[in-house]
Write an enzyme that holds these catalytic residues in place. Structure first.
Site, PDB file in Angstrom:
ATOM      1  N   LYS A 100     -66.839 -43.918  60.358  1.00 24.38           N
ATOM      2  CA  LYS A 100     -66.931 -45.026  59.417  1.00 24.38           C
ATOM      3  C   LYS A 100     -65.530 -45.583  59.212  1.00 24.38           C
ATOM      4  CE  LYS A 100     -67.801 -46.116  54.586  1.00 24.38           C
ATOM      5  NZ  LYS A 100     -68.033 -45.569  53.241  1.00 24.38           N
ATOM      6  N   GLY A 161     -67.564 -47.640  43.750  1.00 22.48           N
ATOM      7  CA  GLY A 161     -67.553 -46.840  42.537  1.00 22.48           C
ATOM      8  C   GLY A 161     -67.992 -47.561  41.283  1.00 22.48           C
ATOM      9  N   ALA A 187     -71.507 -48.700  49.062  1.00 22.30           N
ATOM     10  CA  ALA A 187     -70.638 -48.952  47.901  1.00 22.30           C
ATOM     11  C   ALA A 187     -71.308 -49.830  46.854  1.00 22.30           C
ATOM     12  CB  ALA A 187     -69.311 -49.580  48.311  1.00 22.30           C
ATOM     13  N   GLY A 188     -71.261 -49.362  45.619  1.00 25.19           N
ATOM     14  CA  GLY A 188     -71.729 -50.147  44.486  1.00 25.19           C
ATOM     15  C   GLY A 188     -73.144 -49.867  44.027  1.00 25.19           C
ATOM     16  N   ASN A 209     -72.709 -42.433  46.891  1.00 19.06           N
ATOM     17  CA  ASN A 209     -71.778 -41.362  46.557  1.00 19.06           C
ATOM     18  C   ASN A 209     -71.627 -41.233  45.037  1.00 19.06           C
ATOM     19  OD1 ASN A 209     -69.790 -39.424  46.508  1.00 19.06           O
ATOM     20  ND2 ASN A 209     -68.185 -40.727  47.344  1.00 19.06           N
ATOM     21  N   THR A 210     -70.936 -42.208  44.426  1.00 22.85           N
ATOM     22  CA  THR A 210     -70.576 -42.121  43.008  1.00 22.85           C
ATOM     23  C   THR A 210     -71.783 -41.945  42.093  1.00 22.85           C
ATOM     24  OG1 THR A 210     -68.627 -43.487  43.396  1.00 22.85           O
ATOM     25  CG2 THR A 210     -69.375 -43.293  41.129  1.00 22.85           C
TER      26      THR A 210
END
Length: 258
Positions: A100, A161, A187-188, A209-210
């Site tokens: 990635k 995040g 992301a997001g 992830n977050t």
């Protein structure tokens, strides 16, 4: 229908996967990674090279089951040359050729540099890597990344995040319309419902992830995201009803009025 679902694979280059949920690992304690993977039923996990340092006592690779495909990222790279160096180190550590690409020179907003990412795609593809670039949802940049050798495109949904969801929805839809590669939202994404919405659009996979790492119960949230991703995919394949004005769902004539 069940047979169609069974044969519905995520294809990235020469690789095939049953799961369309990609798990990030950047914010977990090492002890929680294995349980998160099990509950997520993920087959791909991303990792930063700094967490796979074989010289450290605690090595993330020791906590990831051997049947899971690693997707190392070039986190920390500020330009294409640095991304290439990190990718080479990753391969030396035995993390494979899937990579990635993350090129971020902006330390305030942590936004990907599309221009350097295009260069990185070309450099890595020439060295036999299978690059998956993390990028702004920009059609021109996505075309350039495809032409440079990208195996999939990973547009951000919102700033990394932030948990803000599909802020870039309209631009991601353009990529779905115009780019003949897997589109993986990265992301997001902050909640299972947002992941489901992304999958209903027709994206190939979602990376989270977050939103999982910050949950009160990490393993349970990983399971929730897995179910949401599956539900969104099935809804997309089934054909989500279009938005319209008020329309009766049952006949209004031929019963009491006749």
């Amino acid at each position: 229908m069940q047979e169609n679902l069974k044969n519905d694979k995520l294809k990235i280059g020469k690789y095939e996967f049953d799961s369309r949920f990609i798990l990030g690992s950047g914010k977990y304690s090492l002890e929680l990674i294995k349980s998160a993977i099990e509950e997520a039923k993920a087959q791909i996990i991303t990792l930063a090279l700094r967490r796979a340092n074989t010289g450290e006592i605690a090595n993330i690779l020791d906590y990831i089951p051997k049947n899971i495909t690693l997707l190392p990222n070039t986190s920390g790279a500020r330009n294409a040359d640095e991304a290439l160096r990190i990718a080479r180190l990753s391969r030396e550590l035995g993390c494979g050729e899937l990579i990635k690409i993350e090129v971020i020179s902006d330390s305030r907003y942590l936004l990907p540099d599309n221009y350097e990412t295009i260069k990185a795609c070309e450099l890595l593809a020439k060295e036999g890597f299978t690059p998956l670039p993390y990028m702004h949802a920009d059609l021109y940049a996505a075309r350039a990344m495809r032409d440079a050798g990208a195996a999939a495109i990973m547009p951000l949904a919102a700033p990394i995040g932030s948990n803000k969801g599909l802020c870039a929805k309209e631009f991601i839809q353009i990529l779905l319309n115009e780019i003949d590669l897997p589109i993986i939202v990265d992301a997001g994404i902050g909640s299972p419902s947002q992941a489901c919405e992304a999958m209903q659009m027709g994206v190939s996979a979602v990376m989270v992830n977050t939103a999982i790492a910050e949950a009160k119960d990490i393993a349970l949230m990983a399971r929730a995201f897995s179910l949401a991703v599956n539900a969104g995919r099935v809804a997309f394949l089934a054909g989500v009803a279009s938005v319209s004005e008020a329309k009766a769902s049952s006949p209004l004539t031929g019963f009491l009025r006749d």
